[in-house]
Structure formats: C-alpha cells, structure tokens
Motif scaffolding. Structure first.
Motif, short mmCIF file in Angstrom:
data_model
loop_
_atom_site.label_atom_id
_atom_site.label_comp_id
_atom_site.label_asym_id
_atom_site.label_seq_id
_atom_site.Cartn_x
_atom_site.Cartn_y
_atom_site.Cartn_z
N GLN A 74 42.11 39.05 43.91
CA GLN A 74 41.34 37.81 43.82
C GLN A 74 41.68 37.04 42.55
O GLN A 74 41.88 35.81 42.59
CB GLN A 74 39.84 38.11 43.86
CG GLN A 74 38.99 36.84 43.81
CD GLN A 74 37.50 37.10 43.84
OE1 GLN A 74 36.70 36.17 43.82
NE2 GLN A 74 37.08 38.37 43.89
N HIS A 77 45.16 35.32 42.87
CA HIS A 77 45.18 34.24 43.86
C HIS A 77 44.38 33.03 43.41
O HIS A 77 44.71 31.89 43.79
CB HIS A 77 44.64 34.75 45.21
CG HIS A 77 45.67 35.41 46.05
ND1 HIS A 77 45.79 36.78 46.17
CD2 HIS A 77 46.68 34.90 46.81
CE1 HIS A 77 46.79 37.07 46.97
NE2 HIS A 77 47.35 35.95 47.39
N VAL A 153 53.72 34.68 44.80
CA VAL A 153 52.33 34.81 45.26
C VAL A 153 52.00 33.74 46.30
O VAL A 153 51.49 34.04 47.38
CB VAL A 153 51.35 34.73 44.08
CG1 VAL A 153 49.91 34.60 44.57
CG2 VAL A 153 51.49 35.96 43.19
N CYS A 154 52.31 32.51 45.99
CA CYS A 154 51.89 31.40 46.86
C CYS A 154 52.71 31.32 48.15
O CYS A 154 52.26 30.69 49.11
CB CYS A 154 51.95 30.09 46.10
SG CYS A 154 50.73 29.99 44.76
#
Length: 208
Positions: A74, A77, A153-154
């Motif tokens: 979490q 992100h 990540v994205c």
C-alpha cells in the motif's frame, strides 16, 4: 554511453551506489523511529514543500502510515504517484510549462512524464546539487538502467516479493528528498511560496 543514452552510464553507476547504501537508509530510519520519529513528523515535513498541495496530504498520510505499519504494498502504490505529481508541479515554479503537446498532434495537451521532467535540458534546478538530485531521482524512479521504481510499479511489472521493506524505505527517502525542494525568492517583495501550516493532530495508526 555506447547506446547513445546520455544518462545511461551514470544512471547505472548511481544505481550500484544506491543498492550498496540501502541498508544504511534502513538502519537510519530504524534509529530515528526509536528516537521518536513518527508518521506525523514525516507528513508535517512534506507539507512544508510547495510541490505538495493540500489535496495530496491525505494520500501522503495514508501512504506514510502504511509504511510505518508494515504494509509496504500500500505504501509504495500510494506514495510513488504523489512523488510524480510533485515533480509535475516543479517546472511552473521555474516559469516553465508542465505540459506538452500530445504525440497524436491533434491539439491536445498532456502532462509531461517523468522521463521528460528529469531530462537534463528540462530540469530547472541548476548547479551540482541540482544535477545530483536529478540523477538520483532519474535512477530511483524512471530509467531502465536504474532502479526504475515508478515505471516498474505503475506498469504492473512487480510481483509480490518486490514490495519489500527496503523498497518502501527507498520510496520514503525519495519522498523526503523531493520535499526538501523550496521555491527561491526572486526579489525583496516576493515571499517563498509554501503550503506549510501547523500539522493537524492525527494518529500514527488508523483507528480500528
């Protein structure tokens, strides 16, 4: 480098240094937490930077709390997009646009991406300190020869085992590094722009 990438060699070398230095970030944060550092301190510091609007503080708070609670998936992100948004807000402070024409050429504008913002000819912070900051952010966030956090990540390239405490600590370090940026006073009549204010009370952990 030999591939024609002007930043490639330095990004690769910087990434090696960052990997070696990662344990020291973890040890330093651990010691600071033992000495009383809380998520509230982190959020209060970020809040003093003009690149982070008040509308972003709730998300930053949630991401920081997640890190302190050990929810690194979490935390990463949430915080990575907030860092990117802060860097999009940087060019206007230097009198430069933060958007560009869409590649379709249909008269549509879009925000510059991190690779645009961290290109040497686009980076507005001058001098050795500015170049060191650019190289750190480019290596950590947006270059395939570096750590490339934001892109991996994205774009959904990380599996669960990548979301480690060390990765979250790196994101937190990047967040705090960007939060050190301040607007420069232009004249005697100008004041430094800041979204700073007294930190509002909030718990380090969300109420059950």
């Amino acid at each position: 480098d030999e591939t024609g990438d002007p930043d490639g060699k330095m990004v690769w070398e910087t990434a090696q240094h960052l990997q070696l230095q990662a344990p020291w970030i973890g040890w330093t944060l651990e010691r600071m937490i033992k000495e009383g550092l809380t998520g509230a301190h982190v959020v209060a510091f970020v809040r003093t930077c003009p690149l982070f609007g008040e509308d972003r503080i709730p998300l930053i708070r949630q991401g920081v709390v997640a890190h302190f609670l050990g929810d690194y998936v979490q935390a990463i992100h949430i915080l990575v997009p907030q860092v990117e948004r802060a860097l999009v807000n940087l060019p206007p402070l230097a009198g430069r646009p933060s958007n560009k024409g869409h590649r379709t050429g249909r008269g549509v504008m879009q925000f510059k991406n991190l690779n645009d913002l961290l290109a040497k000819d686009e980076w507005p912070i001058q001098g050795e300190v500015g170049e060191n900051l650019r190289m750190y952010l480019l290596t950590a966030l947006a270059h395939p020869k570096g750590i490339n956090l934001r892109n991996d990540v994205c774009h959904g390239l990380w599996s669960a085992e990548h979301f480690t405490e060390a990765a979250s600590e790196r994101v937190l370090h990047v967040l705090l590094t960007v939060a050190m940026i301040r607007a420069e006073k232009k004249s005697e009549g100008d004041t430094e722009h800041s979204d700073a204010g007294p930190p509002e009370p909030w718990p380090d952990a969300p109420a059950e």
